[in-house]
Design an enzyme around this catalytic site. Sequence first.
Site, mmCIF file in Angstrom:
data_model
loop_
_atom_site.group_PDB
_atom_site.id
_atom_site.type_symbol
_atom_site.label_atom_id
_atom_site.label_comp_id
_atom_site.label_asym_id
_atom_site.label_seq_id
_atom_site.Cartn_x
_atom_site.Cartn_y
_atom_site.Cartn_z
ATOM 1 N N ASP A 1 -6.104 -7.140 4.216
ATOM 2 C CA ASP A 1 -7.236 -6.517 3.520
ATOM 3 C C ASP A 1 -8.144 -7.598 2.947
ATOM 4 O O ASP A 1 -9.365 -7.578 3.127
ATOM 5 C CB ASP A 1 -6.703 -5.607 2.397
ATOM 6 N N LYS B 1 3.467 -15.495 3.121
ATOM 7 C CA LYS B 1 3.692 -16.243 1.888
ATOM 8 C C LYS B 1 5.211 -16.455 1.797
ATOM 9 O O LYS B 1 5.877 -16.052 0.840
ATOM 10 C CB LYS B 1 3.130 -15.437 0.704
ATOM 11 N N ASP C 1 -12.089 -9.232 4.520
ATOM 12 C CA ASP C 1 -13.363 -9.242 3.785
ATOM 13 C C ASP C 1 -13.957 -10.645 3.840
ATOM 14 O O ASP C 1 -15.157 -10.826 4.051
ATOM 15 C CB ASP C 1 -13.169 -8.826 2.319
ATOM 16 N N ASP D 1 -2.573 -18.437 1.208
ATOM 17 C CA ASP D 1 -3.547 -19.179 0.388
ATOM 18 C C ASP D 1 -4.225 -20.265 1.233
ATOM 19 O O ASP D 1 -5.435 -20.447 1.206
ATOM 20 C CB ASP D 1 -2.898 -19.755 -0.887
ATOM 21 N N TYR E 1 0.827 -1.205 0.000
ATOM 22 C CA TYR E 1 0.000 0.000 0.000
ATOM 23 C C TYR E 1 0.865 1.260 0.000
ATOM 24 O O TYR E 1 0.469 2.287 -0.553
ATOM 25 C CB TYR E 1 -0.899 0.029 1.241
HETATM 26 C C1 IPM Z 1 -10.317 -1.447 3.973
HETATM 27 C C2 IPM Z 1 -10.587 -0.876 2.615
HETATM 28 C C3 IPM Z 1 -9.449 0.058 2.251
HETATM 29 C C4 IPM Z 1 -8.187 -0.770 2.196
HETATM 30 C C5 IPM Z 1 -9.640 0.842 0.956
HETATM 31 C C6 IPM Z 1 -10.958 1.581 0.940
HETATM 32 C C7 IPM Z 1 -8.497 1.766 0.697
HETATM 33 O O1 IPM Z 1 -10.770 -1.868 1.668
HETATM 34 O O2 IPM Z 1 -10.246 -0.689 4.957
HETATM 35 O O3 IPM Z 1 -10.166 -2.672 4.068
HETATM 36 O O4 IPM Z 1 -7.878 -1.384 1.178
HETATM 37 O O5 IPM Z 1 -7.461 -0.790 3.192
HETATM 38 MN MN MN Z 2 -10.667 -3.868 2.456
#
Ligand code: IPM
Ligand code: MN
Length: 353
Positions: A243, A187, A247, A219, A142
């Site tokens: 990240d 990884k 999710d 993975d 990032y």
């Molecule tokens: C998160 C989001 C952010 C990230 C984006 C919106 C920049 O997906 O907080 O997980 O990738 O960190």
């Molecule tokens: Mn995210």
Amino acid sequence: MKLKIAVLAGDGIGPEISVQGVDVLTAVGEKFGHEVSYKAALCGAAAIDAVGDPFPEETFRTCEEADAVLFSAVGDPKYDNNPSAKVRPEQGLLAMRKKLGLFANIRPVQTFDCLIHKSPLKDELVRGADFICIRELTGGMYFGEKHEGDDMAYDTNKYTRGEVERILKVGYEYALRRNKHLTVVDKANVLASSRLWRKVAQEMAPQYPDVTTDFMYVDNASMRMIQEPRFFDVMVTENTFGDILTDEGSCISGSMGLLPSASTGTGTPVFEPIHGSWPQATGLNIANPLAQILSVAMLLEYFDLKEEGALVREAVDASLEANVRTPEIQVAGGAKYGTREVGQWIVDYIRNK
Ligand code: IPM
Ligand code: MN
């Protein structure tokens, strides 16, 4: 206690859920005799539209001067399909993390018994799953050196020993307070940066003899999370892997609208829902305010206000049990509640307790 809160509502459903978080925090403050004050500040697309910068200097100052930031969401579809846009709402979030030194992102993955049926996983697999993902937040790809040409582009996944040590330390501290099991996700079979993580973790592990440390390739970890989510207690990983995995973690619980997070480090801590700005739902009073409200619980707990945090969690559980739920988690035939009604119900619960 006196608490100065910077309120960054952002975009999309952000402002609607922000109000619910603020109202809940105010109700808790009144009940327990804390003096909570608020200062709103711009961020994301709203800030680009107003002043051309997704994290304006003034917002940074407001955050710096506050004890905590209550953040909602940023993002606007008008930027999503435009790779040549020079400024994007998400840059505001990244700038905030970097400028406030928020290197540790704490993302709990928890299930709610009454919502298990909403999980894409089978009940017997997911019931009781309860782990925390600690995501490194200010390093890696990032923020590493980038090049963006027409024929070639790259992002650099750089980590220093110091960055790795401090995030692993956070991981160990959480593990000590929980079930004493830390999984380092990397990884290391391919990436040099991951091998540094593994080496540093192996060096640190003996300092935490009560914690079982294990290592898992990312993975494999993504697979294990859906095959056996109860395996995990505390997971620690780099920015990009974190990240993606969080999710995945948020959806196994049944609704993304339920998970809060905290970002901590050297500057003012930030508390925010895991979900995004859901632009399609803006203004419709359908967004689930619970992730924002649970972010308030995390905020209170951060300041060691345990009873206060527990009351917020109790109120949230009670609202779910009473079927006071936004449409995406409401039971068939259940009464209709919107963002405001769920928030108000929780405020009333806290006041009447
Ligand atoms: C998160 C989001 C952010 C990230 C984006 C919106 C920049 O997906 O907080 O997980 O990738 O960190
Ligand atoms: Mn995210």
